[in-house]
Scaffold this motif. Structure first.
Motif, PDB file in Angstrom:
ATOM      1  N   GLY A 242       7.892 -15.010  -1.817  1.00 42.44           N
ATOM      2  CA  GLY A 242       7.876 -15.010  -0.363  1.00 42.44           C
ATOM      3  C   GLY A 242       8.548 -13.807   0.247  1.00 42.44           C
ATOM      4  N   ASN A 243       9.357 -13.101  -0.539  1.00 42.74           N
ATOM      5  CA  ASN A 243      10.052 -11.900  -0.053  1.00 42.74           C
ATOM      6  C   ASN A 243       9.437 -10.624  -0.588  1.00 42.74           C
ATOM      7  N   ILE A 244       8.155 -10.678  -0.897  1.00 45.95           N
ATOM      8  CA  ILE A 244       7.481  -9.522  -1.493  1.00 45.95           C
ATOM      9  C   ILE A 244       7.568  -8.294  -0.587  1.00 45.95           C
ATOM     10  N   MET A 245       7.492  -8.511   0.729  1.00 45.10           N
ATOM     11  CA  MET A 245       7.507  -7.382   1.653  1.00 45.10           C
ATOM     12  C   MET A 245       8.924  -6.896   1.948  1.00 45.10           C
ATOM     13  N   SER A 246       9.938  -7.667   1.532  1.00 42.07           N
ATOM     14  CA  SER A 246      11.330  -7.301   1.840  1.00 42.07           C
ATOM     15  C   SER A 246      11.957  -6.494   0.715  1.00 42.07           C
ATOM     16  N   ILE A 247      11.312  -5.442   0.347  1.00 40.56           N
ATOM     17  CA  ILE A 247      11.827  -4.617  -0.737  1.00 40.56           C
ATOM     18  C   ILE A 247      13.037  -3.826  -0.236  1.00 40.56           C
ATOM     19  N   GLY A 248      14.018  -3.622  -1.098  1.00 37.51           N
ATOM     20  CA  GLY A 248      15.255  -2.984  -0.692  1.00 37.51           C
ATOM     21  C   GLY A 248      15.068  -1.567  -0.165  1.00 37.51           C
ATOM     22  N   PHE A 249      15.590  -1.331   1.039  1.00 36.85           N
ATOM     23  CA  PHE A 249      15.467  -0.003   1.647  1.00 36.85           C
ATOM     24  C   PHE A 249      16.391   1.003   0.971  1.00 36.85           C
ATOM     25  N   GLU A 250      17.641   0.572   0.690  1.00 34.40           N
ATOM     26  CA  GLU A 250      18.650   1.527   0.220  1.00 34.40           C
ATOM     27  C   GLU A 250      18.217   2.231  -1.059  1.00 34.40           C
ATOM     28  N   LYS A 251      17.733   1.458  -2.009  1.00 36.16           N
ATOM     29  CA  LYS A 251      17.387   2.031  -3.308  1.00 36.16           C
ATOM     30  C   LYS A 251      16.171   2.948  -3.207  1.00 36.16           C
ATOM     31  N   ALA A 252      15.158   2.489  -2.472  1.00 35.34           N
ATOM     32  CA  ALA A 252      13.960   3.319  -2.326  1.00 35.34           C
ATOM     33  C   ALA A 252      14.288   4.630  -1.626  1.00 35.34           C
ATOM     34  N   TYR A 253      15.134   4.563  -0.613  1.00 35.04           N
ATOM     35  CA  TYR A 253      15.497   5.777   0.130  1.00 35.04           C
ATOM     36  C   TYR A 253      16.368   6.702  -0.716  1.00 35.04           C
ATOM     37  N   ALA A 254      17.287   6.114  -1.506  1.00 37.85           N
ATOM     38  CA  ALA A 254      18.193   6.924  -2.324  1.00 37.85           C
ATOM     39  C   ALA A 254      17.461   7.614  -3.476  1.00 37.85           C
ATOM     40  N   LEU A 255      16.351   7.049  -3.911  1.00 33.25           N
ATOM     41  CA  LEU A 255      15.586   7.647  -5.008  1.00 33.25           C
ATOM     42  C   LEU A 255      14.465   8.553  -4.517  1.00 33.25           C
ATOM     43  N   GLN A 256      14.319   8.646  -3.200  1.00 40.86           N
ATOM     44  CA  GLN A 256      13.248   9.465  -2.644  1.00 40.86           C
ATOM     45  C   GLN A 256      13.547  10.955  -2.766  1.00 40.86           C
ATOM     46  N   THR A 257      12.502  11.708  -3.003  1.00 41.59           N
ATOM     47  CA  THR A 257      12.548  13.166  -2.881  1.00 41.59           C
ATOM     48  C   THR A 257      11.299  13.597  -2.116  1.00 41.59           C
ATOM     49  N   ASP A 258      11.289  14.834  -1.681  1.00 39.47           N
ATOM     50  CA  ASP A 258      10.126  15.313  -0.922  1.00 39.47           C
ATOM     51  C   ASP A 258       8.849  15.293  -1.760  1.00 39.47           C
ATOM     52  N   LEU A 259       8.995  15.402  -3.068  1.00 41.14           N
ATOM     53  CA  LEU A 259       7.815  15.485  -3.933  1.00 41.14           C
ATOM     54  C   LEU A 259       7.296  14.131  -4.384  1.00 41.14           C
ATOM     55  N   ASN A 260       8.139  13.069  -4.343  1.00 38.33           N
ATOM     56  CA  ASN A 260       7.641  11.754  -4.764  1.00 38.33           C
ATOM     57  C   ASN A 260       7.331  10.845  -3.583  1.00 38.33           C
ATOM     58  N   LEU A 261       7.302  11.405  -2.361  1.00 36.02           N
ATOM     59  CA  LEU A 261       7.015  10.610  -1.164  1.00 36.02           C
ATOM     60  C   LEU A 261       5.685   9.854  -1.220  1.00 36.02           C
ATOM     61  N   PRO A 262       4.619  10.406  -1.828  1.00 38.61           N
ATOM     62  CA  PRO A 262       3.378   9.640  -1.877  1.00 38.61           C
ATOM     63  C   PRO A 262       3.518   8.270  -2.526  1.00 38.61           C
ATOM     64  N   ALA A 263       4.507   8.089  -3.400  1.00 35.73           N
ATOM     65  CA  ALA A 263       4.707   6.798  -4.059  1.00 35.73           C
ATOM     66  C   ALA A 263       5.943   6.061  -3.544  1.00 35.73           C
ATOM     67  N   SER A 264       6.899   6.784  -2.961  1.00 34.61           N
ATOM     68  CA  SER A 264       8.178   6.168  -2.595  1.00 34.61           C
ATOM     69  C   SER A 264       8.298   5.805  -1.122  1.00 34.61           C
ATOM     70  N   GLU A 265       7.406   6.291  -0.282  1.00 34.41           N
ATOM     71  CA  GLU A 265       7.489   5.961   1.141  1.00 34.41           C
ATOM     72  C   GLU A 265       6.924   4.562   1.368  1.00 34.41           C
TER      73      GLU A 265
END
Length: 315
Positions: A242-265
């Protein structure tokens, strides 16, 4: 028959008298209940219900200087803008992929760990193994992401072992694997606590009888241990699905780079960018509200499906 009816009537009178006495006691000592309940009620109202009024700005062109009451109402304009955006499907797909893959790969791991821990007979060894498994849960998400970045850097241990010079953090195809594997490592041990506690209720006599009958490990798990954790597994699956859409923001944002945005945004990071960086408060609130509504719908649907598959037992 008269004796039975008298017994039933006396029992009802006793129950009614007990309820009456309880109500009288509460009425006489209402100050005591008020003192103990008021802090919890105030905290709930202030931090849970009062902020919900903020969803009104999702239907406005919100202006911080005019406030909620002075801003112009625009209806579903921002929802339409998001749903018709060319990036909508990409953000939704990234969110669902990370969530669904995390659920499919991560959900069985705590159950397996609990079953394996239950096979350890020596209490000393079991406690040490549990300590090692639970420890990652107390590592901050940001610290975890820093560790991941160091390990997967060009000069990190992973590249040294493989004899390569790849920067995994810039590869969109590797982002989901990094996110899911690091999440399993951090949370699986702690999540197994509930299943370990449920396994404590498994009948030892039944297990010994199964061993005496020549049952192997898988048969023991199916007949003795699985029934003890089945209800807990169902509840946890419903909550996580039921929380499928509530994925953690902090971790996704902390692992983001400009080059992996197509998969991490994902939707959560998109809300952050539009709301706090671009200052588009109404649009970001509309996107967040859309995300919450989808979560509620998923929770209800998954609960109904699991209830039908589990003899009517859901949440």
């Amino acid at each position: 028959m008269s004796t039975n009816s008298n017994t039933v009537s006396r029992r009802k009178e006793a129950e009614g008298g007990g309820l009456h006495n309880t109500l009288v006691y509460i009425r006489q000592h209402w100050q005591l209940y008020l003192i103990f309940l008021m802090p919890a009620l105030l905290l709930t109202l202030i931090f849970k219900y009062a902020p919900m009024s903020g969803i009104l700005i999702a239907f406005q062109d919100y202006n911080p200087f005019k406030g909620v009451m002075g801003s112009k109402w625009v209806g579903l304009k921002h929802f339409t803008r998001f749903l018709t955006s060319p990036d909508f499907l990409g953000y939704l797909a990234n969110t669902l992929k990370l969530s669904v893959y995390s659920l499919l790969w991560g959900f069985p791991v705590p159950i397996i760990l609990a079953l394996l821990l239950n096979r350890i007979q020596r209490a000393g060894i079991k406690k040490k193994v549990q300590l090692i498994l639970y420890l990652p849960n107390f590592v901050s998400v940001i610290v975890l992401c820093g560790i991941v970045r160091i390990f997967l850097s060009v000069t990190g241990p992973v590249n040294l072992l493989l004899g390569t010079d790849l920067n995994f953090m810039t590869m969109p195809g590797a982002f989901r694997t990094i996110y899911i594997v690091s999440g399993i490592w951090q949370t699986a041990g702690w999540a197994s606590i509930m299943y370990t506690a449920s396994l404590a209720n498994a009948s030892q006599e039944l297990r010994e009888a199964a061993i005496m009958d020549g049952a192997n490990i898988l048969q023991q798990i199916r007949t003795v241990e699985w029934p003890a954790i089945k209800d807990m597994v169902v509840i946890q699956f419903i909550l996580q699905a039921g929380n499928i859409m509530s994925i953690g923001f902090e971790k996704a944002y902390a692992l983001q780079t400009d080059l992996n945005l197509p998969a991490s945004e994902i939707i959560a990071t998109y809300v952050y960018r539009k709301g706090l960086i671009d200052g588009d408060y109404s649009f970001s609130t509309a996107v967040g509200l859309f995300n919450t509504v989808i979560n509620v719908i998923l929770l209800i649907v998954v609960n109904k499906i699991v209830a039908k598959m589990n003899d009517g037992q859901g949440l």
